[in-house]
Scaffold this active site. Structure first.
Site, PDB file in Angstrom:
ATOM      1  N   LYS A 285     -16.641   2.356  -4.905  1.00  0.00           N
ATOM      2  CA  LYS A 285     -17.455   2.277  -3.729  1.00  0.00           C
ATOM      3  C   LYS A 285     -18.265   3.524  -3.320  1.00  0.00           C
ATOM      4  O   LYS A 285     -19.297   3.740  -3.294  1.00  0.00           O
ATOM      5  CB  LYS A 285     -17.444   1.419  -2.630  1.00  0.00           C
ATOM      6  CG  LYS A 285     -16.413   1.793  -1.676  1.00  0.00           C
ATOM      7  CD  LYS A 285     -16.144   1.152  -0.475  1.00  0.00           C
ATOM      8  CE  LYS A 285     -15.304   1.443   0.308  1.00  0.00           C
ATOM      9  NZ  LYS A 285     -15.693   2.768   0.912  1.00  0.00           N
TER      10      LYS A 285
ATOM     11  N   GLU B  14     -18.360   0.762   4.938  1.00  0.00           N
ATOM     12  CA  GLU B  14     -17.302  -0.061   5.567  1.00  0.00           C
ATOM     13  C   GLU B  14     -17.826  -0.878   6.792  1.00  0.00           C
ATOM     14  O   GLU B  14     -17.346  -0.996   7.816  1.00  0.00           O
ATOM     15  CB  GLU B  14     -16.085   0.922   6.333  1.00  0.00           C
ATOM     16  CG  GLU B  14     -15.489   1.902   5.455  1.00  0.00           C
ATOM     17  CD  GLU B  14     -14.609   1.089   4.652  1.00  0.00           C
ATOM     18  OE1 GLU B  14     -14.226  -0.103   4.484  1.00  0.00           O
ATOM     19  OE2 GLU B  14     -13.749   1.791   3.873  1.00  0.00           O
TER      20      GLU B  14
ATOM     21  N   GLN C  65     -11.481  -6.818   3.664  1.00  0.00           N
ATOM     22  CA  GLN C  65     -10.509  -5.747   4.280  1.00  0.00           C
ATOM     23  C   GLN C  65     -11.187  -5.576   5.547  1.00  0.00           C
ATOM     24  O   GLN C  65     -10.961  -4.499   6.208  1.00  0.00           O
ATOM     25  CB  GLN C  65     -10.900  -4.657   3.404  1.00  0.00           C
ATOM     26  CG  GLN C  65     -10.443  -4.629   2.066  1.00  0.00           C
ATOM     27  CD  GLN C  65     -10.402  -3.376   1.415  1.00  0.00           C
ATOM     28  OE1 GLN C  65      -9.900  -2.381   1.384  1.00  0.00           O
ATOM     29  NE2 GLN C  65     -11.396  -3.578   0.376  1.00  0.00           N
TER      30      GLN C  65
ATOM     31  N   ARG D 112      -3.028  -1.501  -1.962  1.00  0.00           N
ATOM     32  CA  ARG D 112      -2.854  -0.227  -1.971  1.00  0.00           C
ATOM     33  C   ARG D 112      -2.025   0.420  -3.044  1.00  0.00           C
ATOM     34  O   ARG D 112      -2.096   1.482  -3.447  1.00  0.00           O
ATOM     35  CB  ARG D 112      -1.995   0.125  -0.729  1.00  0.00           C
ATOM     36  CG  ARG D 112      -2.699  -0.010   0.792  1.00  0.00           C
ATOM     37  CD  ARG D 112      -3.989   0.554   0.802  1.00  0.00           C
ATOM     38  NE  ARG D 112      -4.859  -0.649   0.333  1.00  0.00           N
ATOM     39  CZ  ARG D 112      -6.194  -0.673   0.126  1.00  0.00           C
ATOM     40  NH1 ARG D 112      -6.830   0.761   0.084  1.00  0.00           N
ATOM     41  NH2 ARG D 112      -7.124  -1.563  -0.198  1.00  0.00           N
TER      42      ARG D 112
END
Length: 668
Positions: A29, A216, A246, A604
């Site tokens: 992104k 975000e 997320q 992760r």
């Protein structure tokens, strides 16, 4: 553009009208955002001053700014790429006079806020033992994030803390304004109030920012949502990037519905999904997809990769937390030796910071370097706050919280009784506290020795303030001030540990170093700008030692891990009441946010993921049995290495296997 996949190219090319980019973990992104900005600058010929990009951390804003500058060069000059709070400060510095503040307002830290709140409670005769000041501050912060001022809050019941909050909140705000100060939550709330109440100010900023991008977006709260809505309303060129899967900061006020309802809020919105993952192996992504699809309310998407299935996910079952740490660390040693890896390739992720203890002890035992992310920040250390408080008073003598912090540091004979009388006289005569210091001779209740000390302090600060208007370099002036104050002598005198005193002195030295570096970096450095930068520093993940070239295992909470990635991840403590956390289960039986937290932890990992759980843990010294996490059951068995045996607690002892391998390699 050639490096982008088709959905990424669509996102870059769509520049007019609202756009929602649903960007899964590891889907590139940041590359899309920066390329889109360069496309606006180079191909669409949009002036840089008309572009606004907003994100949540200084680190993310800095990285995006560097990438855009590398691709667009001088065309990027004048573009605003900042955090929400930096944006708010930009608006307030220009226009806050309309709200009755001066443009050189101070931004109070948490400890400064606590001092103001305690003063308000004293004036209202509220006992801090009956009403916890920290709880009241938390309530006020929560209200501000929902754009509720003192007049808007009406306690719904007879809750003692709610009643105390309703009483203290108005006086707290009055005191802040009297000090020409705002707190961190005021930055967005007051910015929104400015834009809503003054059409000329709103027109200016809407015309300035014709193209807006928000990163975000799933982490925005009510006030941030409204701020962006106001700025984007005229031109409608709003691009938001995020991933509802997320969204893990609900406890901090983030509202996942902001991204889930974006299409409804902006009719005609274009939606683009970035689902190709460039980070993790296929087995890791399949596990993540299998867990997150159990959330009842989410946008439909699934990560995939072209890089292959990769290794199975290892599962460790331990008797207790000590054995869990032992198995994790020994498996880590095996991986490091066998594959010739760096310790910085490894991370241990946990739900609660208290879980780090066992891993820290084991890593120390094995003499493996490690770093715990999330410790105390540099500018939150006492000696640093004391040093910075001097700079705040020099910049803004109305900043009474900072003034009270330094008035007797180093000790100069100004005791609490003197301070109470000074403050009382200041209130009775309606003059700022700093002015009261200069008129201390008019206060008969204060002793002659105290008057002498107060007068000397006031004269010293006044002289330093005048000196800061000269052409001398700021770093040199501050260094001279700290030497004059003899802070080193004070620390050695008050601390029994000379080594600890030296560490604190080195921290104060770093304040001077930081200011000097700021002067070299900025075209027009000022003390106000430096203090503003300090106030806006957030808990950037740049504290991660890997970034500074240190070869160490990373220990961190799942919340801290968002945005990071590691070759090998150990996701530990997958047990009911831990992940998902007991408190979260009580608040939301669906455990939606906890499941998103687990999803973040899984994604992760780049090359390999290990999950661990304990059969029992100690709680206040008592051993309690633990049940496996519901999220573990949501991962398909074919993805796990020997899942049946592991879940039954009969897993082959991977530590013994690792030791045998290690011994053979050493023998060879």
């Amino acid at each position: 553009m050639k490096r982008l996949n088709p959905p990424q190219q669509q996102a870059v090319n769509h520049t007019v009208g609202p756009l929602l980019i649903l960007a899964g973990a590891g889907s590139g992104k940041t590359q899309v955002i920066t390329t889109r900005i360069v496309h606006l600058l180079k191909d669409q010929r949009v002036p840089a001053a008309n572009i606004l990009a907003v994100t949540f951390t200084n680190k993310a804003a800095r990285e995006m700014k560097e990438r855009v500058a590398a691709m667009a060069g001088s065309l990027a000059e004048g573009m605003v790429m900042s955090t929400f709070h930096s944006l708010g400060v930009r608006i307030l510095r220009r226009d806050i006079r309309a709200l009755g503040f001066k443009p050189n307002f101070s931004i109070y830290s948490t400890s400064d806020q606590a001092g103001v709140l305690r003063q308000a409670m004293r004036e209202l005769d509220l006992d801090p033992k009956q009403c916890d000041p920290d709880a009241i501050l938390w309530r006020i912060s929560s209200l501000k994030n929902r754009l509720m001022g003192p007049a808007d809050f009406k306690p719904a019941n007879e809750d003692r803390l709610d009643l105390a909050t309703a009483a203290v909140y108005p006086r707290y705000q009055e005191l802040l304004k009297g000090f020409n100060a705002i707190d961190f939550d005021d930055i967005i709330m007051l910015s929104v109030r400015l834009l809503q109440s003054n059409k000329a100010i709103l027109d200016h900023w809407q015309e300035r920012f014709r193209y807006i991008m928000v990163d975000e977006y799933q982490d925005t709260n009510a006030s941030q949502y409204l701020l962006i809505s106001l700025l984007a309303k005229r031109h409608g060129n709003l691009c938001v990037v995020g991933d509802d899967d997320q969204s893990i900061y609900g406890w901090r006020g983030a509202e996942v519905k902001n991204i889930l309802t974006f299409e409804h809020d902006y009719p005609g919105c274009k939606v683009i999904k970035l689902e190709q993952n460039y980070r993790s192996s296929g087995s890791i992504l399949e596990a993540a997809n299998s867990v997150i699809r159990n959330n009842p309310v989410r946008t439909d998407k699934a990560l995939w990769t072209a890089s292959g299935q990769g290794r199975e996910i290892d599962l460790i079952v331990a008797a207790n937390e000590e054995e869990e740490a032992a198995k994790v660390v020994e498996a880590m040693m095996l991986e490091q030796f066998r594959d010739k890896l760096l310790w910085s390739d490894f991370a241990v992720l946990y739900r609660s910071n208290s879980q780090s203890r066992a891993f820290e002890e084991r890593l120390r035992l094995e003499r493996i370097p490690y770093v715990v992310v999330g410790g105390q920040q540099f500018y939150e250390r006492k000696e640093v706050k004391d040093a910075v408080a001097y700079l705040r008073v020099i910049d803004n003598p109305s900043d009474e919280a900072s003034l009270l912090r330094i008035i007797n540091f180093p000790r100069r004979g100004i005791g609490d009784t003197t301070l109470v009388r000074l403050n009382q006289w200041s209130l009775e005569h309606d003059v700022p506290l700093f002015e009261a210091l200069g008129r201390v001779a008019e206060i008969p209740e204060i002793s002659e020795s105290a008057k002498k000390a107060v007068t000397a302090f006031h004269a010293m600060i006044k002289g330093v303030m005048d000196g800061f208007n000269s052409r001398s370099r700021l770093g040199e002036q501050v260094n001279a001030l700290f030497n004059r104050l003899r802070i080193e002598d004070e620390l050695f005198r008050t601390l029994n540990d000379a080594a600890q005193a030296r560490k604190r002195i080195e921290n104060i030295e770093q304040v001077v170093n930081s200011l000097a570096a700021f002067e070299e970096r900025e075209a027009h450095p000022t003390l106000s700008a430096f203090l503003e930068r300090i106030s806006l520093l957030d808990e950037d993940k740049s504290d991660d030692d890997k970034e500074h070239g240190h070869n160490a295992v990373t220990l961190m909470s799942l919340h801290s891990s968002k945005g990071l990635e590691f070759d090998h991840v150990w996701l530990v403590g997958l047990e009911e009441d831990l992940l998902p956390h007991k408190r979260s289960i009580e608040e939301d039986p669906t455990c939606a946010e906890e499941r998103r937290l687990c999803y973040v932890g899984i994604t992760r990992a780049r090359r390999h993921l290990t999950i661990s759980r304990c059969l029992a843990r100690r709680k206040y010294g008592t051993v309690e049995e633990r049940l496996p996490s519901r999220f573990l059951a949501e991962i398909p068995e074919h993805l796990l290495n020997d899942p049946a045996g592991a879940i039954d607690g009969k897993q082959a002892d991977s530590v013994d296997m690792a030791a045998d391998f290690f011994a053979r390699m050493l023998g060879e």
